[in-house]
Motif scaffolding. Structure first.
Motif, PDB file in Angstrom:
ATOM      1  N   THR A   1      47.637  27.612  93.358  1.00  0.00           N
ATOM      2  CA  THR A   1      47.433  26.390  93.002  1.00  0.00           C
ATOM      3  C   THR A   1      48.086  25.186  93.653  1.00  0.00           C
ATOM      4  OG1 THR A   1      47.603  27.207  90.698  1.00  0.00           O
ATOM      5  CG2 THR A   1      48.205  24.992  90.952  1.00  0.00           C
ATOM      6  N   ILE A   2      47.438  24.277  93.905  1.00  0.00           N
ATOM      7  CA  ILE A   2      47.914  23.231  94.919  1.00  0.00           C
ATOM      8  C   ILE A   2      48.615  22.155  93.889  1.00  0.00           C
ATOM      9  CG2 ILE A   2      46.868  21.226  96.282  1.00  0.00           C
ATOM     10  CD1 ILE A   2      44.464  22.938  96.750  1.00  0.00           C
ATOM     11  N   ILE A   3      49.601  21.594  94.304  1.00  0.00           N
ATOM     12  CA  ILE A   3      50.585  21.048  93.331  1.00  0.00           C
ATOM     13  C   ILE A   3      50.761  19.590  94.489  1.00  0.00           C
ATOM     14  CG2 ILE A   3      52.726  20.745  92.215  1.00  0.00           C
ATOM     15  CD1 ILE A   3      52.586  23.784  92.144  1.00  0.00           C
ATOM     16  N   THR A   4      50.856  18.371  93.907  1.00  0.00           N
ATOM     17  CA  THR A   4      51.293  17.276  94.647  1.00  0.00           C
ATOM     18  C   THR A   4      51.823  16.244  93.349  1.00  0.00           C
ATOM     19  OG1 THR A   4      50.652  15.577  96.078  1.00  0.00           O
ATOM     20  CG2 THR A   4      49.013  16.004  94.163  1.00  0.00           C
ATOM     21  N   PRO A   5      52.863  15.536  93.964  1.00  0.00           N
ATOM     22  CA  PRO A   5      53.680  14.634  93.022  1.00  0.00           C
ATOM     23  C   PRO A   5      52.629  13.551  92.575  1.00  0.00           C
ATOM     24  CG  PRO A   5      54.827  14.902  95.073  1.00  0.00           C
ATOM     25  CD  PRO A   5      53.724  15.487  95.242  1.00  0.00           C
ATOM     26  N   PRO A   6      52.920  12.993  91.298  1.00  0.00           N
ATOM     27  CA  PRO A   6      52.080  12.086  90.769  1.00  0.00           C
ATOM     28  C   PRO A   6      52.162  10.670  91.353  1.00  0.00           C
ATOM     29  CG  PRO A   6      53.614  12.431  89.295  1.00  0.00           C
ATOM     30  CD  PRO A   6      53.966  13.492  90.317  1.00  0.00           C
ATOM     31  N   ARG A   7      51.167   9.650  91.224  1.00  0.00           N
ATOM     32  CA  ARG A   7      51.283   8.649  91.351  1.00  0.00           C
ATOM     33  C   ARG A   7      52.671   7.863  90.829  1.00  0.00           C
ATOM     34  NH1 ARG A   7      47.688   4.917  93.667  1.00  0.00           N
ATOM     35  NH2 ARG A   7      45.715   5.961  94.578  1.00  0.00           N
ATOM     36  N   SER A   8      53.409   7.077  91.457  1.00  0.00           N
ATOM     37  CA  SER A   8      54.435   6.407  90.726  1.00  0.00           C
ATOM     38  C   SER A   8      55.117   5.474  91.656  1.00  0.00           C
ATOM     39  CB  SER A   8      55.607   7.393  90.203  1.00  0.00           C
ATOM     40  OG  SER A   8      56.300   7.638  91.518  1.00  0.00           O
ATOM     41  N   HIS A   9      56.115   4.565  91.301  1.00  0.00           N
ATOM     42  CA  HIS A   9      56.862   3.693  92.184  1.00  0.00           C
ATOM     43  C   HIS A   9      57.454   4.384  93.224  1.00  0.00           C
ATOM     44  CE1 HIS A   9      56.946   0.017  89.227  1.00  0.00           C
ATOM     45  NE2 HIS A   9      55.568   0.298  89.413  1.00  0.00           N
TER      46      HIS A   9
ATOM     47  N   ASP B   1      44.676  10.564  97.862  1.00  0.00           N
ATOM     48  CA  ASP B   1      43.575  10.608  96.687  1.00  0.00           C
ATOM     49  C   ASP B   1      42.170  11.447  97.074  1.00  0.00           C
ATOM     50  OD1 ASP B   1      45.449   9.104  95.372  1.00  0.00           O
ATOM     51  OD2 ASP B   1      44.558   7.289  95.578  1.00  0.00           O
ATOM     52  N   LEU B   2      41.670  11.283  98.373  1.00  0.00           N
ATOM     53  CA  LEU B   2      40.710  11.967  98.710  1.00  0.00           C
ATOM     54  C   LEU B   2      40.937  13.649  98.645  1.00  0.00           C
ATOM     55  CD1 LEU B   2      37.740  12.210  99.783  1.00  0.00           C
ATOM     56  CD2 LEU B   2      38.477  11.717 102.125  1.00  0.00           C
ATOM     57  N   VAL B   3      42.050  13.968  99.019  1.00  0.00           N
ATOM     58  CA  VAL B   3      42.069  15.512  98.753  1.00  0.00           C
ATOM     59  C   VAL B   3      42.070  15.945  97.324  1.00  0.00           C
ATOM     60  CG1 VAL B   3      43.860  17.079  99.000  1.00  0.00           C
ATOM     61  CG2 VAL B   3      43.550  15.733 100.702  1.00  0.00           C
ATOM     62  N   VAL B   4      42.887  14.950  96.603  1.00  0.00           N
ATOM     63  CA  VAL B   4      42.699  15.435  95.030  1.00  0.00           C
ATOM     64  C   VAL B   4      41.302  15.400  94.563  1.00  0.00           C
ATOM     65  CG1 VAL B   4      42.959  14.323  92.825  1.00  0.00           C
ATOM     66  CG2 VAL B   4      44.896  14.415  94.468  1.00  0.00           C
ATOM     67  N   GLU B   5      40.424  14.352  94.872  1.00  0.00           N
ATOM     68  CA  GLU B   5      38.959  14.391  94.719  1.00  0.00           C
ATOM     69  C   GLU B   5      38.420  15.555  95.317  1.00  0.00           C
ATOM     70  OE1 GLU B   5      37.055  10.912  96.233  1.00  0.00           O
ATOM     71  OE2 GLU B   5      38.576   9.595  95.459  1.00  0.00           O
ATOM     72  N   LEU B   6      38.561  15.837  96.577  1.00  0.00           N
ATOM     73  CA  LEU B   6      37.671  17.060  97.187  1.00  0.00           C
ATOM     74  C   LEU B   6      38.208  18.567  96.267  1.00  0.00           C
ATOM     75  CD1 LEU B   6      38.039  16.291 100.767  1.00  0.00           C
ATOM     76  CD2 LEU B   6      35.966  16.492  99.403  1.00  0.00           C
ATOM     77  N   CYS B   7      39.391  18.561  95.906  1.00  0.00           N
ATOM     78  CA  CYS B   7      39.820  19.705  95.142  1.00  0.00           C
ATOM     79  C   CYS B   7      38.955  19.909  93.723  1.00  0.00           C
ATOM     80  CB  CYS B   7      41.394  19.730  94.768  1.00  0.00           C
ATOM     81  SG  CYS B   7      42.265  19.757  96.138  1.00  0.00           S
TER      82      CYS B   7
ATOM     83  N   GLU C   1      47.402  20.753  90.437  1.00  0.00           N
ATOM     84  CA  GLU C   1      48.240  19.920  89.374  1.00  0.00           C
ATOM     85  C   GLU C   1      48.956  18.690  90.103  1.00  0.00           C
ATOM     86  OE1 GLU C   1      51.034  22.892  88.005  1.00  0.00           O
ATOM     87  OE2 GLU C   1      49.416  24.149  87.196  1.00  0.00           O
ATOM     88  N   GLU C   2      48.783  17.494  89.420  1.00  0.00           N
ATOM     89  CA  GLU C   2      49.683  16.610  89.749  1.00  0.00           C
ATOM     90  C   GLU C   2      50.892  16.385  88.816  1.00  0.00           C
ATOM     91  OE1 GLU C   2      47.280  12.839  91.246  1.00  0.00           O
ATOM     92  OE2 GLU C   2      45.739  13.757  90.084  1.00  0.00           O
ATOM     93  N   ARG C   3      51.892  16.536  89.394  1.00  0.00           N
ATOM     94  CA  ARG C   3      53.032  16.728  88.515  1.00  0.00           C
ATOM     95  C   ARG C   3      54.555  16.799  89.308  1.00  0.00           C
ATOM     96  NH1 ARG C   3      55.489  21.517  89.176  1.00  0.00           N
ATOM     97  NH2 ARG C   3      54.294  23.259  89.487  1.00  0.00           N
ATOM     98  N   GLU C   4      55.405  16.584  88.632  1.00  0.00           N
ATOM     99  CA  GLU C   4      56.609  16.557  89.634  1.00  0.00           C
ATOM    100  C   GLU C   4      56.843  17.836  90.234  1.00  0.00           C
ATOM    101  OE1 GLU C   4      58.554  14.140  90.043  1.00  0.00           O
ATOM    102  OE2 GLU C   4      58.041  12.663  88.354  1.00  0.00           O
ATOM    103  N   LEU C   5      57.320  17.833  91.471  1.00  0.00           N
ATOM    104  CA  LEU C   5      57.471  18.852  92.521  1.00  0.00           C
ATOM    105  C   LEU C   5      58.773  19.052  92.742  1.00  0.00           C
ATOM    106  CD1 LEU C   5      56.224  21.001  94.352  1.00  0.00           C
ATOM    107  CD2 LEU C   5      55.994  19.253  95.806  1.00  0.00           C
TER     108      LEU C   5
END
Length: 288
Positions: A195-203, A212-218, A226-230
């Motif tokens: 599973t690929i995991i990356t921190p979510p958009r935030s300040h 964002d392109l990597v997220v789209e391609l996934c 998963e876009e979540r706290e890492l």
């Protein structure tokens, strides 16, 4: 000879002059954007302009150009610098005021616009099956609280990147309160049990165009994401680590703080994603 753009004119870099009273010089009061072009074709131009416009709004600088004007300027500058694989750097400061004052000039002054180009080195993702990995270190995130704004105030980022260079690494991956934010000049992904995991958009992070392109391609290719706290622990135990940026694209990190990540070489999930990325880029930029 290369050319740059400054406030309405194209010129040689050595002829560009900006006043020391410019607020970009005095206060780092400005924003920037870096847009890659392949085969002379701007890549993800609309997404980069979305981010540029958002950064300008957040710091209350008047946008000096329409989208059509920005595109024409970028394409003209690319042509003047012989096209090919090249990145366009745009910097917009609040402009030159008559006196140094923390408060914004009232009435507003004319923004300063500077643009230049740089060649893009061949990214690792262009040769997924033979790419080598790179090293990274971890460091505390010492930056300000609005990392979502692409500000020219980059001293903390520079200090952190220099620590990576001094350690023989390609990047510093930043930690805040036990969680991963991003790199000094990149976004961060890990792979754990497929599973690929990356921190979510935030300040706390810059909304990366390549991220964002990597997220789209996934999503397009059915790669679990998963876009979540890492957490720092997850980072240290990851099977794969990647960093992403507009000019370096998707880079495999194979050592972290001197220790191997997974098998110590670019992993299978990175290779799969890199193949998708390269095909997408080549199709959009007429490289097939």
């Amino acid at each position: 000879m290369s050319q740059v753009y400054l406030n309405g004119a194209f010129m040689a870099p050595q002829d560009a002059r900006i006043s020391p009273m410019d607020r970009g010089f005095l206060f780092a009061d400005g924003i920037y954007e870096v847009i890659p072009a392949y085969n002379g074709v701007l890549f993800r131009f609309d997404e980069h302009l979305d981010r540029l416009e958002r950064s300008l709004r957040e710091v209350q600088i008047i946008n000096p150009h329409s989208r059509a004007q920005w595109q024409a300027l970028c394409e003209d500058l690319i042509a003047r610098n012989n096209g090919g694989n090249i990145s366009v750097y745009l910097q917009i400061s609040r402009g030159m005021a008559e006196k140094r004052d923390h408060a914004f000039p009232d009435p507003p002054v004319v923004p300063t616009v500077f643009m230049m180009t740089s060649p893009i080195a061949v990214p690792a993702a262009d040769s997924p099956d033979t790419a080598r990995g790179y090293g990274a270190i971890t460091r505390d995130d010492i930056r300000w609280a609005r990392c979502d704004i692409k500000s020219v105030s980059l001293l903390p980022n520079s200090l952190l990147r220099q620590q990576a260079v001094a350690a023989g690494a390609a990047e510093a991956i930043l930690l805040r309160d036990g969680f991963v934010t991003e790199g000094s000049a990149s976004n961060v992904f890990i792979v754990q049990s497929g599973t690929i995991i990356t921190p979510p958009r935030s300040h706390a992070i810059l909304g990366g165009i390549t991220r964002d392109l990597v997220v789209e391609l996934c999503h397009q290719h059915g790669l679990p994401l998963e876009e979540r706290e890492l957490t720092e622990t997850e980072l240290r135990q990851a099977d794969e680590i990647w960093i992403t940026s507009s000019t370096k694209e998707v880079v495999p990190i194979t050592t972290l703080n001197g220790h191997p990540v997974g098998q110590g070489q670019p992993g299978p999930v990175w290779k799969a994603l890199a193949h998708h990325y390269v095909r997408h880029k080549r199709r959009l930029c007429g490289l097939d």
